[in-house]
Design an enzyme around this catalytic site. Structure first.
Site, short mmCIF file in Angstrom:
data_model
loop_
_atom_site.label_atom_id
_atom_site.label_comp_id
_atom_site.label_asym_id
_atom_site.label_seq_id
_atom_site.Cartn_x
_atom_site.Cartn_y
_atom_site.Cartn_z
N LYS A 49 -10.26 12.54 8.42
CA LYS A 49 -9.80 12.04 9.72
C LYS A 49 -9.81 13.16 10.75
O LYS A 49 -9.51 14.31 10.42
CB LYS A 49 -8.35 11.53 9.59
N ARG B 201 -7.57 -0.26 0.68
CA ARG B 201 -8.08 -1.48 0.04
C ARG B 201 -8.50 -1.23 -1.40
O ARG B 201 -8.46 -2.15 -2.21
CB ARG B 201 -9.23 -2.04 0.89
N LYS C 184 0.85 -1.20 0.00
CA LYS C 184 0.00 0.00 0.00
C LYS C 184 0.88 1.25 0.00
O LYS C 184 1.71 1.43 0.88
CB LYS C 184 -0.92 0.00 1.23
N1 BES Z 1 -4.26 4.46 6.83
C1 BES Z 1 -5.39 4.13 7.61
C2 BES Z 1 -5.11 3.06 8.66
C3 BES Z 1 -4.14 3.42 9.75
C4 BES Z 1 -4.61 3.88 10.97
C5 BES Z 1 -2.79 3.22 9.57
C6 BES Z 1 -3.72 4.16 11.98
C7 BES Z 1 -1.91 3.51 10.59
C8 BES Z 1 -2.38 3.98 11.80
C9 BES Z 1 -6.49 3.59 6.73
O1 BES Z 1 -6.55 4.11 5.45
C10 BES Z 1 -7.79 3.93 7.38
O2 BES Z 1 -8.08 5.07 7.48
N2 BES Z 1 -8.54 2.91 7.81
C11 BES Z 1 -9.80 3.11 8.44
C12 BES Z 1 -10.76 2.10 7.86
C13 BES Z 1 -12.18 2.39 8.16
C14 BES Z 1 -12.62 3.66 7.49
C15 BES Z 1 -13.02 1.21 7.69
C16 BES Z 1 -9.63 2.92 9.94
O3 BES Z 1 -8.80 2.10 10.37
O4 BES Z 1 -10.29 3.62 10.68
ZN ZN Z 2 -4.76 4.73 4.71
MN MN Z 3 -7.63 5.90 5.34
#
Ligand code: BES
Ligand code: ZN
Ligand code: MN
Length: 493
Positions: free
Chosen positions: A271, A345, A259
């Site tokens: 976020k 994803r 990724k």
């Molecule tokens: N890049 C983030 C995941 C992440 C979180 C990596 C903390 C490193 C540290 C990913 O793209 C993300 O935002 N995932 C979401 C998924 C959700 C929206 C289903 C998450 O983990 O909240």
């Molecule tokens: Zn991400």
């Molecule tokens: Mn994300």
């Protein structure tokens, strides 16, 4: 990088490190339990070994792996004597000792370490990797606190006998440093094009590594809808890096996918500020697979590796994709993009589908900083590993463990698959039934086609970053995955 030299005799060092280990036998026999020196250390001037042996109990040294006692010897040589605990004396113990020595001797310029005459190859590997990995500092943010230590002499009876082990350790460390550098780099510098250029620079002197970088128009022509959607909100367009190591005589073809989100704002599903702070690390999977591939090529491992890195910045703008959009991935599967923060994803789906349709490898592995749920389930040091293939999972877990990283196998429950159902597309990208890391893995699996049994995914969001120095990890990006992947690739050779 720190220069490590294997030598057959110490040359009146200024700073000398002597290994010690816990004295279990002594404890059992009712002895003091103080740490002792291993048998077979080379003879040293001035009875230094006898002094070290006497010092261990005096300093209440336990010999625990990673414990270091520094003893000053004013007006004598060596002027500093470091007692370094190696614990059980296995590779992990020596790795911890190497890391601790790199920190304890950070203000030396030169350090000599004496090893027992019968030392195992794994011990030399562990020691070397620990020293090299722990002396890493990121070039921009921590320039001020760079260790003075530049040279380490490791005293062994047969230096030539360990040359290959040290080379493997050096390549592993250099590639881990590369992954850390890429991941630590701020996103004001690190856009998709920049990342692709770094790979280009790394292969410039390697005509045996083939690189193709797809630009947005090519991505559009070939139907990489996930990468284009996620990259569409940024002023810096997306890329797909395809790096090929194709040695003669390779019997196995592995595709590695990483990724490569160069910054993750969350997109329109933005976020919160604390969660966004470190999102420059959201390409740590990409960094790890690229570095592991370069390492495999440097070690000339006879296994074919094609590495795919979908690169995009998940930005917010009028051209950003929206929650609820339906996008068409490479190969035709569609996703309802329920949450624009579940972007990783979407880009991985394109790369996996492309690998299955066009590259047809024997094994398909992806690494991704995919969900915050990884840390919720497993804490900050352990990746979440998923596969329907027990043997492949066991092999990767063993390699990761041997290399000093950590991962834990997680389930892919059949009765969760229904949560991926959408009314307007083939798949719902971000179901909200909990188990975020598991559901993300189940979503990715839908893109593995007839390679479903040959696929393995690791959610490495948590271990990709260290909040502080710890053992061989220096604060910041850890380069997680490089060591484990390289070990595993070595076993395929
Ligand atoms: N890049 C983030 C995941 C992440 C979180 C990596 C903390 C490193 C540290 C990913 O793209 C993300 O935002 N995932 C979401 C998924 C959700 C929206 C289903 C998450 O983990 O909240
Ligand atoms: Zn991400
Ligand atoms: Mn994300």
């Amino acid at each position: 990088m720190l220069a490590i030299r294997l030598v057959s005799g110490p040359e009146r060092p200024d700073a000398l490190a002597v290994p010690i280990h816990p004295a279990r036998a002594a404890e059992a026999e009712g002895g003091t339990g103080a740490a002792t020196l291993p048998a077979g250390l080379p003879a040293l001037d001035d009875d230094v070994l006898a002094e070290a042996a006497a010092l261990a109990p005096a300093a209440r040294a336990t010999g625990r792996a990673g414990e270091v006692h520094v003893h000053l010897r004013p007006a004598r040589t060596p002027g500093r004597l470091l007692l370094a605990g190696v614990g059980d004396g296995d590779e992990a113990g020596w790795r911890a000792a190497g890391a601790a020595l790199a920190r304890a001797a950070a203000s030396e310029t030169h350090l000599t370490i004496v090893l027992p005459g019968d030392v195992a190859a794994g011990a030399v590997r562990g020691l070397t990797e620990g020293l090299l990995l722990a002396s890493y500092r990121f070039r921009v943010t921590e320039a001020g606190d760079r260790p003075a230590l530049t040279d380490v002499d490791v005293v062994v009876t047969d230096p030539a006998g360990f040359a290959d082990v040290v080379t493997a350790a050096e390549v592993t460390a250099r590639m881990t440093h590369l992954a850390r550098d890429l991941t630590n780099t701020p996103s004001s510098v690190k856009n998709p094009q920049w990342f692709a250029e770094q790979v280009e620079a790394a292969v410039a002197d390697r005509p045996d590594l083939h690189l193709r970088v797809r630009e947005p128009d090519e991505l559009a022509a070939e139907g990489f809808g996930g990468i284009l959607a996620v990259g569409g909100g940024s002023a810096s367009g997306p890329r797909l890096v395809e790096l090929d190591w194709r040695p003669a005589g390779a019997r196995t073809h592995v595709v590695l996918v990483g990724k490569g989100i160069t910054f993750d704002t969350g997109g329109i599903s933005i976020k919160p500020r604390a969660a966004m702070k470190l999102m420059r690390k959201d390409m740590a999977g990409a960094a790890a697979v690229v570095a592991a591939t370069l390492g495999a090529a440097a070690l000339r491992l006879p296994v074919r590796i094609t590495t795919l890195v979908p690169l995009a910045e998940n930005a917010i703008s009028g051209s950003a994709f929206r929650p609820g959009d339906v996008i068409t991935h490479y190969g035709g599967i569609t996703s309802e993009t329920t949450n624009s923060d579940a972007e990783g994803r979407l880009v991985l789906a394109d790369a996996l589908a492309y690998a299955v349709a066009e590259l047809k490898p024997d094994l398909l592995i992806d690494l991704a900083t995919l969900t915050g749920a990884n840390a919720v389930a497993l804490g900050k040091r352990t990746g979440a590993l998923y596969s329907d293939n027990d043997e492949l999972a066991a092999d990767l877990l063993a390699a990761i463990d041997a290399a000093g990283e950590a991962a834990w196998r997680m389930p892919l429950p059949a009765d969760y698959v229904e949560h991926l159902g959408s009314e307007v597309a083939d798949l719902y990208s971000a179901p909200s039934q909990g188990a975020g890391s598991v559901l993300a893995a189940l979503y990715l699996r839908e893109f593995t086609g007839d390679l479903r049994q040959r696929w393995l995914h690791i959610d490495m969001s948590a271990p990709s970053w260290a909040d502080g120095d710890a053992g061989e990890l220096s604060r910041g990006a850890t380069g997680w995955g490089v060591r484990g992947l390289l070990r595993w690739l070595g076993t395929l050779a």
